[in-house]
Enzyme design. Sequence first.
Site: not given
Length: 336
Positions: A122, A168, A201, A225, A229
């Site tokens: 970002y 990751k 994941d 981010d 959600d």
Amino acid sequence: MGYRIALLRGDGIGPEVINAALEVLNQVGFKAEFIEIKAGYDYWKQAGKPIEDGALEVIRKCHCTLKGPLLTPPGPGTYKSVVVALRRELNLYANIRPFKSYGESARPVDMVIVRENTEDLYSGLEFKVGSTALSIRVISEKASKRISRFAFELARKQKRRKVTVVHKANVMKESCGLFRSTFFDVAKQYPEIQADELVVDAAGYRIVTAPETIDVLVASNMFGDILSDVAAAVVGSLGLAPSANVGDDHALFEPVHGVALDIAGKGIANPLATILSSAMMLNHLGEYDRAKAIELAVDRLIREKKVLTPDMGGNAKTVDVAHEVARLANEIMARL
Ligand code: NAI
């Protein structure tokens, strides 16, 4: 104390949910001067810029900022995200996102996602070489150390037992590798708190299948981010997830959700995320009783299941929820 709060109403459902939060703040007796900052898509259409000139100077002079969601059109050709710029310019390096199951729940959830807020993909370092688009992922030791420390300090303050780093590093060996190893270095200074790790994941899967096993998650910007959600869905609705963006000199409070254009103007947006964000703001300002009254009011509202917006299975309007939380919070306030 005369608080000065910068207020960005936002786009889409932003003004509806901000009005709800202002009503509740008023009902718990929070007095402040709210200084409106014009920003967002509608403002850009009329003024040709996404935020008014001098906004940063005004915001810096305020005790903190309360903000609704802002629309950022996708793709090139328009402006860059205002909130991403505010987080960077104000050095709001920690994004705190608590996810709690309110009311009665078969699987009680009480986790906090601590998201690094200034770097990663970002950072806006993108360019094209011919027909290939490139994006640079920035992960520094300084920011990784700062956010890891922040997560452990939060765990210590809130008497939490475990902090889990999300990464990751098996694939992104340099960037995620640095984030991960810095986290475990910092963890040595907090021997009473368990330091754990999850590949991103697997973290998504764990949030859905065993959320009660997660205490504090610390993640780089984009992973944090996305996982937010997912966590919001697990606790019931995006309309229930508040957040704080915190730095050393300023803090900005906003719901996790976006502008929800599909329901904007219909009066059915869930205002609880913004109301709970305003409670986080009160806690930050040391207004603990007022914050507590709001949190207890939200808990009662959800437990009673009478006045809920459609995303939570009810048929109430945004204003109904605002009135009811305000009424309950006012009642609770009188007893605290
Ligand atoms: P969104 O959060 O706006 O909507 C996703 C889904 O959740 C929609 O179905 C929406 O109706 C529902 N939803 C969201 N908030 C709700 C609420 N309070 N009550 C009931 N339902 C709710 O996500 P989307 O569509 O990805 O983003 C739309 C725009 O919002 C984008 O332009 C994005 O830039 C902006 N956005 C801004 C943020 C900010 O200012 N911090 C954060 C996230 C998105």
